[in-house]
Structures are given as structure tokens and as C-alpha cells.
Design an enzyme around this catalytic site. Structure first.
Site, PDB file in Angstrom:
ATOM      1  N   ASP A   1     -19.472  17.705 -25.322  1.00  0.00           N
ATOM      2  CA  ASP A   1     -18.049  17.494 -25.094  1.00  0.00           C
ATOM      3  C   ASP A   1     -17.754  16.052 -24.682  1.00  0.00           C
ATOM      4  OD1 ASP A   1     -19.282  17.678 -22.667  1.00  0.00           O
ATOM      5  OD2 ASP A   1     -17.792  19.011 -21.770  1.00  0.00           O
TER       6      ASP A   1
ATOM      7  N   HIS B   1       0.818  -1.226   0.000  1.00  0.00           N
ATOM      8  CA  HIS B   1       0.000   0.000   0.000  1.00  0.00           C
ATOM      9  C   HIS B   1       0.850   1.274   0.000  1.00  0.00           C
ATOM     10  CE1 HIS B   1      -2.966   2.995   1.031  1.00  0.00           C
ATOM     11  NE2 HIS B   1      -2.446   3.146   2.231  1.00  0.00           N
TER      12      HIS B   1
ATOM     13  N   GLU C   1       0.912   5.605  12.568  1.00  0.00           N
ATOM     14  CA  GLU C   1      -0.440   5.206  12.937  1.00  0.00           C
ATOM     15  C   GLU C   1      -0.538   3.708  13.258  1.00  0.00           C
ATOM     16  OE1 GLU C   1      -3.165   6.795  10.093  1.00  0.00           O
ATOM     17  OE2 GLU C   1      -4.691   5.295  10.573  1.00  0.00           O
ATOM     18  N   ASP C   2       0.149   2.893  12.483  1.00  0.00           N
ATOM     19  CA  ASP C   2      -0.090   1.447  12.548  1.00  0.00           C
ATOM     20  C   ASP C   2       1.060   0.608  13.094  1.00  0.00           C
ATOM     21  OD1 ASP C   2      -2.564   1.876  11.438  1.00  0.00           O
ATOM     22  OD2 ASP C   2      -1.900   1.523   9.386  1.00  0.00           O
TER      23      ASP C   2
ATOM     24  N   HIS D   1       3.663   6.942   5.424  1.00  0.00           N
ATOM     25  CA  HIS D   1       2.446   7.607   5.892  1.00  0.00           C
ATOM     26  C   HIS D   1       1.635   6.807   6.909  1.00  0.00           C
ATOM     27  CE1 HIS D   1       0.133   5.353   2.789  1.00  0.00           C
ATOM     28  NE2 HIS D   1      -0.891   5.566   3.571  1.00  0.00           N
TER      29      HIS D   1
HETATM   30 MN    MN Z   1      -2.804   4.544   3.984  1.00  0.00          MN
END
Ligand code: MN
Length: 490
Positions: free
Chosen positions: A269, A52, A80-81, A76
């Protein structure tokens, strides 16, 4: 190492090497840290978790982001994890990377009584990203894009995730002109939220593209454009784009047409020829031979070169009657404008250069009414995350209103004449006397519609009337009214 991980890492290295060889060693170091930290974690798809962040970093390199942003993209989800702390990232990668990672890190579960509250707080944080550092928002968009691409594996909350994507991420991507990501996010959420309608559009588009008249039309227009350009010895590139599915769907809904019955060829369009040229003069120069070759559909011509959109989009648009009277759109723009059309603000300024980045943030601050709204609403709502997010969602749904000098102004849905006058400038707002909309005189609390043509007539002197504060929807107008009243009472 897992084969898929190895391949993706190689892909990332190759892409980074193409434009940012100096950044490569830091990006590789970030991969090592992230890979070790996420070891033993898996996605719902069964893939090792590191896939990911790798995919997110690849999306970021695809749009040419700087070293710090790609590094932060890889890292990123680490804070958090995993057990890695922000301070450790700061030590190894510096303040800038740590600031970006912090900006995209979701709030910890322990601070919230329920899931919903946490989600709202996180949405609020994403929105604040545009004010703090645009790169925070861009990492979040890349993160969301990969999550939406792999949504089918997600066991829970698919619809809810798609709804947030549609209501928050799509309009934010649109605001900053990141159209490539906006279109994909929009269609992925469309697929999840209205699968039946999506399939109808999909099969209609595919059927249309198989028609001989369609194929011949595309071929002929392309060849004729090439001939004109070759005769004039202009450097050029032609790309053909078909409108994204959700935009087609919205067009059909707007016309209140039955999706089953409507012929797609009525969308003026549906197919666009993007003709990219070396200099601006050549864009205008090409207009005549194009209109001589195929008659223009009067009323469809737009000059976004002299009237750029707030997200810096520039181009000439004209729809013409092509072969068999099929309508096709021709867009004339420079190569540079072509990049800005796909990537927005970050290509108008050079995202890799700190000074340019500062100019970009300054532009957002002065030119986007949204900037003031975000700060204002952040203050006003305190710790009421739901209030903030719901209000912002409304401000994000934009209409375009046209001033009598031709300028196009974006305003939130529900905006009034008072909002429009203040959007033109503080002085114009304060001295608003009367307004006409599409040549009819209206009251100052008149609610504007998309594509309204507005003319503001000002008094030589004057000031906001007391009732205007109830007419104003945008934070910008409200602030200016308040400012005038408080200055006067001093
Ligand atoms: Mn993520």
C-alpha cells in the site's frame, strides 16, 4: 503590526469566514486580547510570540473547529505565560472558552520540585482531555503540531519533545482518527529522532517517484479509474496518497528488511488511490470493474465500511497488481468517509453542534476501552504522575485482533485472551471457557499478537476464575472481574 502577524491574521480571518462567519467577531476579539497579552514576548525563532497562537488557531480552522475552540486556540498560552487571569477570559469570552483554555494550560512551575515532574503532570492533563472534552485534546494536538513544525529553532530538548510526541500525541491523534495531524506529527518526530533513517526513506521514496515505471503506473491507473467512473456517470474524486515515511519505516522494520536493500515496491500500500464516491452502493459496485481491470492481491481486501475502525474510519481497501505488476492500493469510500478518514470523530459528528458533540463524547465513553482505563488509572495512581503516564503509554500502543465474526478489536500490547473476551462484552468475558487463536487452542493467559484471529467459546454458566485478574492487562477486564467477584460475595 508586524507584517508576518498581519498576514497570518488575515489568513485566519479568511479561513474562518469560509465556514463560520458568525464566530468571526469573537475570534478577532480573542486575537486582540492575545496580541496585547503576549506583547514583547518572542519565540526561539525570533518571531513575535503571537505568531504561535495564530498558527495554532489556523490549524484548528483547517480542521473546521467551532468558535469556542478557535478562540481558546488563540488564548491557549495567555494564562500560562502572561499576567491575564482565567477569570478575565471567562468574563469576556464565557465559561466554555475559559474551560477549554484551562484544560490546555500547563501547570505552574511553582508547584513542582523539578522539570520532569511538571512535564509528567502536564502529559497526564493532556491525556485526561479526551475524557473531559475532546476539544481540549484537539487544541493540544494543534499546539504540539506547530511546536513540532518549528522544532529546529528550539534550543533545548528537541529529542525529548519528539519522544513525547511519538509516545503520547501520535497514538492519541490516531485514537480519535485525526489522521492528517497524526501523520505529520509522526513524520516530524521521526525526522528528529532517527534523522539518518528518515533521510534514507526520503531519498528512496523520491527515487521511486522518479522512475518511469512508477510515473506510468500512476498515470495509467488513474486514467483507467477515471474511464470506468465516467462510463458509469458517477460523481467522484480521486486522490493519490503515498504512505507517510514513518509507516514505511515501520513496515520495513517489521519485515526485518535492510532499508538500503529493500525495494519500496514490495510495500503493497505504498501508493493508494482514494476514490471518493457519492453513495455507499457505488463503492461496492466499483469493486468488480476494478478487480476485472487489475487482478486483486488475494488476502489484502478489507471491508471497513461494514467493519468500521473504532475511530470511525470507513472504506473498502483492495490491493491490485497494476501495470508492470506494481502493486497499488485502491480505496473506495464516500465523500463523507473521506472527511472522516482525514479528521476522524469530529467529522463523523458535527463538532460545531453541542448535541452532536455530546453524542461524540458518549461514543468515546462506551466504545473506547481507553476511556475506562484513563479514569481507572487516574484513580489508581493518585498523585503518582509517572506511574499514570507510563502505564497509559503502554495502553496507547494498540494491536488489532480479529474476532471470528470479522469484528476488529483494538487492544493494548500485551493483552491476553481474557482482555479480548471482556472487550467483546461483559457476559462473554464472564463466561469465557476456551479460546482459539489462528485455529489453535490456547490458554486464557495467552498474549495476543497483532492481526491474530480469535474465537472465544463460552460456557452456559460460569464466572471469572481467580487467576484471571492476573491475566487481565486492560482496566476494563480487571474492573469487570472485580465487579463479578464483589457482586457474588454480597
Ligand atoms: Mn502553545
Amino acid at each position: 503590526m508586524d507584517k508576518k502577524v498581519e498576514d497570518l491574521l488575515q489568513k485566519l480571518i479568511t479561513k474562518v469566514s469560509l465556514y463560520n462567519i458568525e464566530g468571526l467577531s469573537q475570534i478577532q476579539a480573542a486575537f486582540e486580547v492575545a496580541n496585547k497579552a503576549h506583547e514583547g514576548q518572542y519565540r526561539d525563532s525570533g518571531d513575535p510570540y503571537i505568531i504561535h497562537p495564530l498558527e495554532v488557531a489556523i490549524i484548528l480552522t483547517d480542521i473546521g473547529m467551532d468558535t469556542a475552540t478557535v478562540t481558546a486556540g488563540l488564548l491557549h498560552d495567555v494564562v500560562e505565560d502572561t499576567s491575564v487571569k482565567l477569570s478575565e477570559l471567562e468574563e469576556q469570552f464565557g465559561f466554555e472558552v475559559a474551560m477549554l483554555v484551562d484544560g490546555v494550560t500547563n501547570f505552574s512551575k511553582i508547584n513542582f520540585s523539578n522539570r520532569e515532574e511538571r512535564k509528567l503532570a502536564n502529559n497526564r492533563k493532556v491525556i485526561m482531555g479526551i475524557v473531559k472534552d475532546l476539544r481540549i485534546l484537539i487544541i493540544k494536538l494543534a499546539d504540539r503540531l506547530h511546536n513540532m513544525r518549528t522544532l529546529e529553532y528550539k534550543q533545548k530538548n528537541q529529542k525529548e519533545i519528539s519522544m513525547t510526541t511519538r509516545e503520547i500525541y501520535v497514538p492519541l491523534a490516531n485514537k480519535i482518527g485525526l489522521n492528517r495531524i497524526k501523520n505529520e506529527l509522526e513524520d516530524l518526530s521521526f525526522y528528529c529522532l532517527e534523522p539518518e533513517e528518515y533521510k534514507k526513506i526520503d531519498s528512496k521514496v523520491k527515487r521511486e517517484q522518479k522512475k518511469i515505471s512508477y510515473i506510468e503506473c500512476i498515470k495509467e491507473v488513474r486514467e483507467n479509474l477515471q474511464k470506468i467512473l465516467n462510463d458509469r456517470k458517477m460523481p467522484y474524486e480521486i486522490k493519490i496518497r503515498v504512505k507517510n515515511y514513518y509507516s514505511i519505516y515501520k513496515d520495513l522494520l517489521l519485515e526485518e528488511q535492510d532499508i538500503e536493500e529493500t525495494r519500496l515496491s514490495t510495500i503493497h500500500d505504498l501508493v493508494s488511490f482514494k476514490v471518493m464516491l457519492d453513495i455507499i452502493d457505488n463503492c461496492y459496485l466499483m469493486l468488480r470493474p476494478v478487480h476485472e481491470l487489475y487482478k486483486p492481491v488475494n488476502g489484502t481486501f478489507k471491508d471497513y465500511i461494514c467493519n468500521p475502525k473504532p475511530n470511525m474510519y470507513q472504506s473498502l481497501h483492495t490491493t491490485v497488481y497494476g501495470p508492470k505488476n506494481r502493486q497499488v492500493q485502491v480505496q473506495l469510500k464516500t465523500f463523507e468517509m473521506g472527511y472522516v478518514a482525514s479528521f476522524g470523530l469530529i467529522k463523523h459528528w458535527n463538532i460545531n453542534n453541542q448535541k452532536e458533540r455530546a453524542r461524540m463524547q458518549a461514543y468515546i465513553k462506551t466504545q473506547y476501552p481507553l476511556y475506562d482505563s484513563i479514569l481507572e488509572l487516574d484513580q489508581a495512581y493518585g498523585d503518582n504522575n509517572r506511574g499514570f503516564v507510563d502505564h497509559l503509554k503502554e495502553e496507547l500502543i494498540a494491536i488489532t485482533v480479529i474476532n471470528d465474526d470479522g469484528r476488529e478489536i483494538e487492544l493494548p500490547v500485551g493483552s491476553t485472551v481474557v482482555d479480548f473476551a471482556y472487550a467483546l462484552g461483559e457476559e462473554i468475558g464472564n463466561r469465557l471457557a476456551i479460546a482459539t487463536v489462528n485455529d489453535h487452542i490456547v490458554d486464557n493467559n495467552y498474549i495476543l499478537n497483532d492481526q491474530d484471529q480469535v474465537r472465544i467459546i463460552t460456557n452456559a454458566i460460569g464466572g471469572p476464575k481467580p487467576e484471571w485478574s492476573t491475566y487481565a492487562k486492560t482496566a476494563k477486564a480487571q474492573n469487570m472481574i472485580l465487579k463479578y467477584t464483589s457482586e457474588k460475595s454480597l
